[in-house]
Design an enzyme around this catalytic site. Structure first.
Site, PDB file in Angstrom:
ATOM      1  N   TYR A 160       6.093  10.505   8.185  1.00 39.22           N
ATOM      2  CA  TYR A 160       6.921   9.670   7.317  1.00 39.22           C
ATOM      3  C   TYR A 160       8.039   8.997   8.106  1.00 39.22           C
ATOM      4  CZ  TYR A 160       7.560   8.428   2.451  1.00 39.22           C
ATOM      5  OH  TYR A 160       7.572   7.743   1.270  1.00 39.22           O
ATOM      6  N   LYS A 167      14.176   5.497   3.423  1.00 43.13           N
ATOM      7  CA  LYS A 167      14.453   6.099   2.105  1.00 43.13           C
ATOM      8  C   LYS A 167      15.858   6.715   2.066  1.00 43.13           C
ATOM      9  CE  LYS A 167      10.523   5.171  -0.003  1.00 43.13           C
ATOM     10  NZ  LYS A 167      10.460   3.926  -0.791  1.00 43.13           N
TER      11      LYS A 167
HETATM   12  P1  NAD Z   1       1.903  -0.094  -3.276  1.00 38.72           P
HETATM   13  O1  NAD Z   1       1.327  -0.401  -1.935  1.00 38.72           O
HETATM   14  O2  NAD Z   1       1.038  -0.311  -4.451  1.00 38.72           O
HETATM   15  O3  NAD Z   1       3.281  -0.838  -3.512  1.00 38.72           O
HETATM   16  C1  NAD Z   1       4.114  -1.284  -2.463  1.00 38.72           C
HETATM   17  C2  NAD Z   1       4.485  -2.705  -2.791  1.00 38.72           C
HETATM   18  O4  NAD Z   1       5.434  -3.191  -1.849  1.00 38.72           O
HETATM   19  C3  NAD Z   1       3.250  -3.657  -2.721  1.00 38.72           C
HETATM   20  O5  NAD Z   1       3.064  -4.289  -3.958  1.00 38.72           O
HETATM   21  C4  NAD Z   1       3.659  -4.667  -1.669  1.00 38.72           C
HETATM   22  O6  NAD Z   1       3.223  -5.971  -1.982  1.00 38.72           O
HETATM   23  C5  NAD Z   1       5.189  -4.567  -1.749  1.00 38.72           C
HETATM   24  N1  NAD Z   1       5.788  -5.144  -0.552  1.00 38.72           N
HETATM   25  C6  NAD Z   1       5.620  -4.795   0.746  1.00 38.72           C
HETATM   26  N2  NAD Z   1       6.316  -5.622   1.545  1.00 38.72           N
HETATM   27  C7  NAD Z   1       6.936  -6.519   0.740  1.00 38.72           C
HETATM   28  C8  NAD Z   1       7.778  -7.639   0.959  1.00 38.72           C
HETATM   29  N3  NAD Z   1       8.135  -8.018   2.192  1.00 38.72           N
HETATM   30  N4  NAD Z   1       8.222  -8.341  -0.115  1.00 38.72           N
HETATM   31  C9  NAD Z   1       7.872  -7.990  -1.376  1.00 38.72           C
HETATM   32  N5  NAD Z   1       7.078  -6.931  -1.646  1.00 38.72           N
HETATM   33  C10 NAD Z   1       6.612  -6.214  -0.606  1.00 38.72           C
HETATM   34  O7  NAD Z   1       2.313   1.454  -3.171  1.00 38.72           O
HETATM   35  P2  NAD Z   1       3.259   2.342  -4.131  1.00 38.72           P
HETATM   36  O8  NAD Z   1       2.956   3.743  -3.752  1.00 38.72           O
HETATM   37  O9  NAD Z   1       3.137   1.909  -5.530  1.00 38.72           O
HETATM   38  O10 NAD Z   1       4.713   2.021  -3.570  1.00 38.72           O
HETATM   39  C11 NAD Z   1       5.788   1.606  -4.379  1.00 38.72           C
HETATM   40  C12 NAD Z   1       7.052   2.352  -4.001  1.00 38.72           C
HETATM   41  O11 NAD Z   1       6.883   3.726  -4.331  1.00 38.72           O
HETATM   42  C13 NAD Z   1       7.394   2.300  -2.511  1.00 38.72           C
HETATM   43  O12 NAD Z   1       8.794   2.191  -2.376  1.00 38.72           O
HETATM   44  C14 NAD Z   1       6.938   3.671  -2.031  1.00 38.72           C
HETATM   45  O13 NAD Z   1       7.612   4.087  -0.858  1.00 38.72           O
HETATM   46  C15 NAD Z   1       7.331   4.504  -3.240  1.00 38.72           C
HETATM   47  N6  NAD Z   1       6.738   5.842  -3.332  1.00 38.72           N
HETATM   48  C16 NAD Z   1       5.394   6.018  -3.205  1.00 38.72           C
HETATM   49  C17 NAD Z   1       4.865   7.302  -3.287  1.00 38.72           C
HETATM   50  C18 NAD Z   1       3.387   7.532  -3.117  1.00 38.72           C
HETATM   51  O14 NAD Z   1       2.994   8.661  -2.817  1.00 38.72           O
HETATM   52  N7  NAD Z   1       2.556   6.549  -3.316  1.00 38.72           N
HETATM   53  C19 NAD Z   1       5.704   8.403  -3.530  1.00 38.72           C
HETATM   54  C20 NAD Z   1       7.072   8.186  -3.679  1.00 38.72           C
HETATM   55  C21 NAD Z   1       7.591   6.895  -3.574  1.00 38.72           C
END
Ligand code: NAD
Length: 262
Positions: A160, A167
């Protein structure tokens, strides 16, 4: 009667059907909110459009480009929503990006540019989009901003690396924004979600074993779902949480409380 009847929500970060932002958007719609979406790149536009057209009332939903690494796109995005809606009540930041090599290698080898990139797109962007949304919140008499984080901040999680640093900035930024904007009745919180198999989640090596560990060890002995995160987001967006700001809310079946799991 929905919990979000009459509220206008800007949802940033839908990439595909598995995106946490999509779980949040569908939960918001169920509770009566009006929605607006961004897409990060032209390549993603089709994906997001195909999802949005499945929603009732989709022809009323602004769907506009916004790459958060570009200040001019942020300004144009919020200006266009302002022109359409005049005001907004809710902003969801569900965005993260880091180069794979800065996630998976040895921590002491993460690159300066890689760390800057992860922090810029995954954390500074929260400040940038919140700032751009302020005139819309002002017209609404306040607002609720939320983002997504992961508990690789207080705990060390393999693979990570640079995203853990991003984060940490995001969570600290949440508290600073909350203190700064509270007097304007703008609340800022972050949801610390358990592991989900999304595109961003899969960039972190070991997401499957993290999910196995949840079933084995989390106090509730199961994994979280996208819909459950959506429901936590509804709480943060609604008047039910009007006294909550600056918080990191865990949506992880209690995993964060464990020291040594038995
Ligand atoms: P995801 O890949 O579906 O979503 C990430 C989004 O970020 C995508 O839609 C992408 O287009 C967008 N993105 C990336 N670069 C960008 C930019 N320059 N401008 C605008 N948008 C941009 O995956 P997710 O898991 O839904 O992630 C969403 C959030 O949740 C993130 O912050 C991730 O760190 C967080 N998160 C995810 C998890 C997990 O296990 N999946 C757990 C905790 C937190």
């Amino acid at each position: 009667m929905g919990l979000l009847d009459g509220k206008r929500a800007i949802v940033m970060g839908v990439g595909n059907q598995r995106s946490i932002a999509w779980g949040i958007a569908t939960a918001f719609q169920r509770e009566g909110a009006q929605l607006a979406f961004n897409y990060a790149t032209e390549r993603l536009r089709d994906n997001v459009e195909k999802l949005v057209v499945t929603l009732p009332g989709h022809d009323q939903m602004p769907l506009l480009p916004c790459d958060v690494s570009k200040q001019d796109e942020i300004e144009a995005f919020f200006a266009a929503i302002g022109a359409r809606w005049g005001q907004a009540d809710i902003l969801v930041h569900s965005i993260g990006y880091a180069a794979v090599e800065d996630l998976r290698g040895r921590f002491h080898e993460i690159s300066r540019d890689g760390l800057k990139l992860a922090i810029d797109i995954s954390a500074f962007s929260l400040i940038a989009v919140t700032r751009a949304a302020l005139p819309l919140f002002e017209k609404a008499g306040g607002g609720s901003v939320m983002s997504l984080t992961y508990n690789a901040v207080d705990r060390v999680v393999p693979s990570y690396n640079s995203m853990a640093m991003a984060k940490a900035v995001l969570e600290s930024g949440t508290r600073y924004l909350a203190a700064d904007l509270g007097p304007s009745n703008v609340r800022v919180n972050t949801i610390s979600a358990g592991p989900l198999k999304t595109l961003a989640g899969s960039a972190v090596k070991g997401i499957s074993s993290a999910r196995d560990l949840m079933v084995e060890k989390a106090p509730l002995r199961r994994n979280i779902t996208q819909d459950e995160v959506g429901n936590v987001a509804v709480f943060l967006a609604s008047e039910m949480s009007r006294c909550v700001t600056g918080a990191t809310i865990f949506a992880d079946n209690g995993f964060n409380v464990l020291g040594v799991a038995d």
